[in-house]
Each structure stands twice: as C-alpha cells, then as structure tokens.
Design a protein around this motif. Sequence first.
Motif, mmCIF file in Angstrom:
data_model
loop_
_atom_site.group_PDB
_atom_site.id
_atom_site.type_symbol
_atom_site.label_atom_id
_atom_site.label_comp_id
_atom_site.label_asym_id
_atom_site.label_seq_id
_atom_site.Cartn_x
_atom_site.Cartn_y
_atom_site.Cartn_z
ATOM 1 N N LYS A 57 34.500 49.443 56.918
ATOM 2 C CA LYS A 57 33.767 48.582 55.988
ATOM 3 C C LYS A 57 34.743 47.679 55.233
ATOM 4 N N ILE A 58 35.865 48.265 54.822
ATOM 5 C CA ILE A 58 36.848 47.483 54.078
ATOM 6 C C ILE A 58 37.427 46.378 54.952
ATOM 7 N N LYS A 59 37.755 46.707 56.189
ATOM 8 C CA LYS A 59 38.310 45.702 57.098
ATOM 9 C C LYS A 59 37.339 44.541 57.295
ATOM 10 N N LYS A 60 36.070 44.875 57.498
ATOM 11 C CA LYS A 60 35.079 43.810 57.705
ATOM 12 C C LYS A 60 34.921 42.964 56.451
ATOM 13 N N ALA A 61 34.962 43.610 55.276
ATOM 14 C CA ALA A 61 34.854 42.861 54.024
ATOM 15 C C ALA A 61 36.049 41.927 53.856
ATOM 16 N N VAL A 62 37.238 42.391 54.229
ATOM 17 C CA VAL A 62 38.439 41.553 54.151
ATOM 18 C C VAL A 62 38.277 40.333 55.055
ATOM 19 N N GLU A 63 37.769 40.535 56.264
ATOM 20 C CA GLU A 63 37.567 39.430 57.199
ATOM 21 C C GLU A 63 36.597 38.398 56.638
ATOM 22 N N LEU A 64 35.514 38.876 56.035
ATOM 23 C CA LEU A 64 34.541 37.954 55.440
ATOM 24 C C LEU A 64 35.168 37.188 54.288
ATOM 25 N N ARG A 65 35.921 37.897 53.461
ATOM 26 C CA ARG A 65 36.552 37.262 52.304
ATOM 27 C C ARG A 65 37.540 36.194 52.739
ATOM 28 N N GLU A 66 38.309 36.492 53.788
ATOM 29 C CA GLU A 66 39.295 35.529 54.284
ATOM 30 C C GLU A 66 38.641 34.312 54.929
ATOM 31 N N ASN A 67 37.376 34.470 55.333
ATOM 32 C CA ASN A 67 36.629 33.358 55.910
ATOM 33 C C ASN A 67 35.794 32.618 54.871
ATOM 34 N N GLY A 68 36.093 32.885 53.602
ATOM 35 C CA GLY A 68 35.448 32.131 52.532
ATOM 36 C C GLY A 68 34.149 32.704 52.010
ATOM 37 N N ILE A 69 33.764 33.883 52.494
ATOM 38 C CA ILE A 69 32.536 34.517 51.998
ATOM 39 C C ILE A 69 32.845 35.186 50.654
ATOM 40 N N PRO A 70 32.053 34.926 49.619
ATOM 41 C CA PRO A 70 32.347 35.457 48.280
ATOM 42 C C PRO A 70 31.982 36.931 48.114
ATOM 43 N N ILE A 71 32.657 37.800 48.853
ATOM 44 C CA ILE A 71 32.467 39.232 48.700
ATOM 45 C C ILE A 71 33.708 39.803 48.018
ATOM 46 N N ALA A 72 33.503 40.579 46.956
ATOM 47 C CA ALA A 72 34.618 41.133 46.197
ATOM 48 C C ALA A 72 34.813 42.601 46.579
ATOM 49 N N ILE A 73 36.063 43.001 46.734
ATOM 50 C CA ILE A 73 36.406 44.392 47.030
ATOM 51 C C ILE A 73 37.015 44.975 45.764
ATOM 52 N N ILE A 74 36.334 45.971 45.197
ATOM 53 C CA ILE A 74 36.767 46.518 43.919
ATOM 54 C C ILE A 74 36.877 48.040 44.006
ATOM 55 N N GLY A 75 37.682 48.617 43.117
ATOM 56 C CA GLY A 75 37.834 50.059 43.061
ATOM 57 C C GLY A 75 36.804 50.699 42.157
ATOM 58 N N GLU A 76 36.626 51.998 42.322
ATOM 59 C CA GLU A 76 35.674 52.735 41.493
ATOM 60 C C GLU A 76 36.028 52.639 40.016
ATOM 61 N N ASP A 77 37.315 52.606 39.684
ATOM 62 C CA ASP A 77 37.726 52.539 38.282
ATOM 63 C C ASP A 77 37.174 51.293 37.604
ATOM 64 N N HIS A 78 37.271 50.154 38.292
ATOM 65 C CA HIS A 78 36.766 48.902 37.723
ATOM 66 C C HIS A 78 35.240 48.951 37.602
ATOM 67 N N TRP A 79 34.591 49.471 38.622
ATOM 68 C CA TRP A 79 33.129 49.609 38.630
ATOM 69 C C TRP A 79 32.651 50.467 37.463
ATOM 70 N N SER A 80 33.283 51.620 37.271
ATOM 71 C CA SER A 80 32.859 52.531 36.218
ATOM 72 C C SER A 80 33.170 51.973 34.830
ATOM 73 N N LYS A 81 34.259 51.215 34.714
ATOM 74 C CA LYS A 81 34.609 50.622 33.422
ATOM 75 C C LYS A 81 33.549 49.614 32.984
ATOM 76 N N VAL A 82 33.053 48.845 33.955
ATOM 77 C CA VAL A 82 32.010 47.868 33.630
ATOM 78 C C VAL A 82 30.710 48.567 33.231
ATOM 79 N N LEU A 83 30.380 49.649 33.932
ATOM 80 C CA LEU A 83 29.130 50.351 33.638
ATOM 81 C C LEU A 83 29.185 51.180 32.371
ATOM 82 N N PHE A 84 30.316 51.828 32.138
ATOM 83 C CA PHE A 84 30.376 52.782 31.035
ATOM 84 C C PHE A 84 31.313 52.384 29.898
#
Length: 210
Positions: free
Chosen positions: A182-209
Amino acid sequence: MVDLHQEFQNSRFFHEARIDRRSADALAGIAVGLAADGKINQQEAEFLKNWIETHLIHLEDPVVNILYRRLASMLNDGVLDADESVELLGLLHQFTGLPVGAATMSYAPTSLPFDTPAPELSLPNRVFLFTGVMSYGPRKECESLIVERGGLIGSSVSKKVHYLVVGNIGNEQWLHSSYGLKIKKAVELRENGIPIAIIGEDHWSKVLFG
C-alpha cells in the motif's frame, strides 16, 4: 474434604508461576509457527484465541492481554478479513520479536516515506486508509474515529484517498511486509502528482487527540 487444589499448589510438583512461564513460552512458539508462512487465516486465528483462553486468560501479563484483546476484537463478527489478517500477522511478529520478512530479507530496511513536513489534516469528507498495526487499537476502531468526525474510509490505495495512515508497530520493516504494498503504491501516486499524503500514526493521533 481434602483440598486437592491446595495440595497441588503446595506440592513441589506444582508451581503456578512455573506453569505460567511454560505457557507463555508455548504461546511464543505457537505465534512463531503461525507467522512462519507470512499469513494468518481464519482457522489459525480462532485456534490462537481459543488457546489463549484455555491456557493464559488468567494472566496479568499486559503483552498477552493486548494480543488477546486485539484478536478477540478481530473475531468479534466471526470473520477475519484480509486487513485484519495482515494486522494480526504484524502483531504476532511484534509479540515474538521476529522481524517482518526475516526469512527473505536481503537488504537493510528503508525509511518510511512520510510527507515532510507532515501535512495539516482535514477530516470532513476526506478519505483515509490505514495500513500496518496501529498502537491505538484495532483498525476498525481507528476507522470509527474518522467516520465519527465526518471522514470517509477508503477500500484500497487510489486517487480517491487523501491520507494513508501507517501504524506505529513494526513500521521500520515496511519494505519487506505485505502492508508495504500500500505504501509503495501511495508513493507512486504521490510522485505522479496525485495529492495523497503518507502520514504516521503519531501525527494522526496528535490531530485527533491533541
């Protein structure tokens, strides 16, 4: 009446702590065996849950309890789906201390390709996809937190996904693991200009909590 249980406890042939350690060691061996082929099926998950209930459910060991709670949650609906199978495999690797992909690893793990700097997260009407094992808890619970806040859950990596959230547990071996696809495919999309962000759980949880 003779208290046989008490007699056994006082006997040099019976020692509860020794039995617990033996059972814990057996659980580690079972976990290694189940994870050996790189996948966990429904029958294996049910066997593991039943084994823990029979042999170790009385333990206060937090690691065993975490494994059991996650496993019970996955099987609560009677079905171990594909994502839960991957998550459970990651948990077993974490529990046993084995590196993911150890049997086939031929080069050093590569750093996770998180967006730098980490992007601001907007939840309403944004599509999230989770991969790896989340420290917070079962993936379904993480998805529920997003849905409760107006977000959406994607079924696979695609142009429709805005954020791919990578779980903390075992992520240093992402390149060698099944969720790394999944990560590899997301990287490929991102490198092709698709606005998909790859983030860690720490950043996700910080925003939520916070």
